[in-house]
Write a protein that holds these residues in place. Sequence first.
Motif, PDB file in Angstrom:
ATOM      1  N   ARG A  76      -7.132   1.551   8.797  1.00 58.08           N
ATOM      2  CA  ARG A  76      -6.419   2.735   9.265  1.00 58.08           C
ATOM      3  C   ARG A  76      -7.197   3.392  10.387  1.00 58.08           C
ATOM      4  O   ARG A  76      -8.334   3.810  10.201  1.00 58.08           O
ATOM      5  CB  ARG A  76      -6.200   3.688   8.096  1.00 58.08           C
ATOM      6  CG  ARG A  76      -5.391   3.005   7.003  1.00 58.08           C
ATOM      7  CD  ARG A  76      -5.483   3.667   5.635  1.00 58.08           C
ATOM      8  NE  ARG A  76      -6.758   4.259   5.383  1.00 58.08           N
ATOM      9  CZ  ARG A  76      -6.940   5.568   5.232  1.00 58.08           C
ATOM     10  NH1 ARG A  76      -5.937   6.398   5.297  1.00 58.08           N
ATOM     11  NH2 ARG A  76      -8.134   6.028   4.995  1.00 58.08           N
ATOM     12  N   ARG A  87       0.902   5.743  -0.584  1.00 55.53           N
ATOM     13  CA  ARG A  87       0.074   6.947  -0.607  1.00 55.53           C
ATOM     14  C   ARG A  87       0.879   8.078  -1.231  1.00 55.53           C
ATOM     15  O   ARG A  87       2.100   8.124  -1.156  1.00 55.53           O
ATOM     16  CB  ARG A  87      -0.397   7.331   0.789  1.00 55.53           C
ATOM     17  CG  ARG A  87       0.690   7.815   1.727  1.00 55.53           C
ATOM     18  CD  ARG A  87       0.132   8.095   3.085  1.00 55.53           C
ATOM     19  NE  ARG A  87       1.177   8.421   4.051  1.00 55.53           N
ATOM     20  CZ  ARG A  87       1.019   8.411   5.361  1.00 55.53           C
ATOM     21  NH1 ARG A  87      -0.170   8.107   5.879  1.00 55.53           N
ATOM     22  NH2 ARG A  87       2.009   8.703   6.153  1.00 55.53           N
ATOM     23  N   ASP A 121      -2.286  12.010   6.968  1.00 57.62           N
ATOM     24  CA  ASP A 121      -2.594  10.761   6.281  1.00 57.62           C
ATOM     25  C   ASP A 121      -3.372  11.001   4.988  1.00 57.62           C
ATOM     26  O   ASP A 121      -3.659  10.058   4.250  1.00 57.62           O
ATOM     27  CB  ASP A 121      -3.413   9.831   7.183  1.00 57.62           C
ATOM     28  CG  ASP A 121      -2.633   9.349   8.399  1.00 57.62           C
ATOM     29  OD1 ASP A 121      -3.243   9.265   9.478  1.00 57.62           O
ATOM     30  OD2 ASP A 121      -1.431   9.071   8.258  1.00 57.62           O
ATOM     31  N   TYR A 169      -4.395   6.790  -2.075  1.00 56.58           N
ATOM     32  CA  TYR A 169      -3.832   5.516  -1.644  1.00 56.58           C
ATOM     33  C   TYR A 169      -3.913   4.515  -2.787  1.00 56.58           C
ATOM     34  O   TYR A 169      -4.970   4.347  -3.404  1.00 56.58           O
ATOM     35  CB  TYR A 169      -4.562   4.990  -0.413  1.00 56.58           C
ATOM     36  CG  TYR A 169      -4.135   5.682   0.848  1.00 56.58           C
ATOM     37  CD1 TYR A 169      -4.507   6.993   1.102  1.00 56.58           C
ATOM     38  CD2 TYR A 169      -3.340   5.028   1.792  1.00 56.58           C
ATOM     39  CE1 TYR A 169      -4.102   7.646   2.264  1.00 56.58           C
ATOM     40  CE2 TYR A 169      -2.925   5.669   2.954  1.00 56.58           C
ATOM     41  CZ  TYR A 169      -3.306   6.975   3.182  1.00 56.58           C
ATOM     42  OH  TYR A 169      -2.890   7.605   4.328  1.00 56.58           O
ATOM     43  N   TRP A 211       0.857  -1.186   0.000  1.00 60.37           N
ATOM     44  CA  TRP A 211       0.000   0.000   0.000  1.00 60.37           C
ATOM     45  C   TRP A 211       0.894   1.236   0.000  1.00 60.37           C
ATOM     46  O   TRP A 211       1.859   1.307   0.787  1.00 60.37           O
ATOM     47  CB  TRP A 211      -0.908   0.033   1.228  1.00 60.37           C
ATOM     48  CG  TRP A 211      -2.113  -0.831   1.127  1.00 60.37           C
ATOM     49  CD1 TRP A 211      -2.278  -2.085   1.644  1.00 60.37           C
ATOM     50  CD2 TRP A 211      -3.342  -0.516   0.470  1.00 60.37           C
ATOM     51  NE1 TRP A 211      -3.532  -2.558   1.356  1.00 60.37           N
ATOM     52  CE2 TRP A 211      -4.209  -1.625   0.637  1.00 60.37           C
ATOM     53  CE3 TRP A 211      -3.803   0.591  -0.244  1.00 60.37           C
ATOM     54  CZ2 TRP A 211      -5.505  -1.649   0.114  1.00 60.37           C
ATOM     55  CZ3 TRP A 211      -5.093   0.565  -0.760  1.00 60.37           C
ATOM     56  CH2 TRP A 211      -5.923  -0.544  -0.573  1.00 60.37           C
TER      57      TRP A 211
END
Length: 129
Positions: free
Chosen positions: A88, A38, A95, A99, A36
């Motif tokens: 999450r 971002r 954040d 993503y 993953w």
Amino acid sequence: QLQLVESGGGLVQPGGSLRLSCVASEFTLDSYGIGWFRQAPGKEREGVSCITPTEQITLPGSILYEPSVKGRFNISRDNSKNTVYLQRNSLKPEDTGVYYCAARQGYGCYVLAVMYDYWGQGTQVTVSS
């Protein structure tokens, strides 16, 4: 051609939670390493977490997290649904970003984008009050 589709993004308040999903079509994900990533506005894509192929899951280093998310994010697989999740929690404004999930053949767990062969289109996550 392996195709990945992410879902689960959206707008969430600081301190909230979201679960992202990564689903593959025509391939079984359990034999692929999954990462993953971002990408925040104006920044480079960064690795968040990774998980090895299922057969390696009991080995050391089979799951990794970027330090800023360790303890807040959890990566997992549901092979019956051919899906990898990124749960999450305790989300922060930093954040925020798009993503992406990515898949790679071979062993190992990596949070480096260059190690991955297949990418999804991304899902937007915004953490804001």
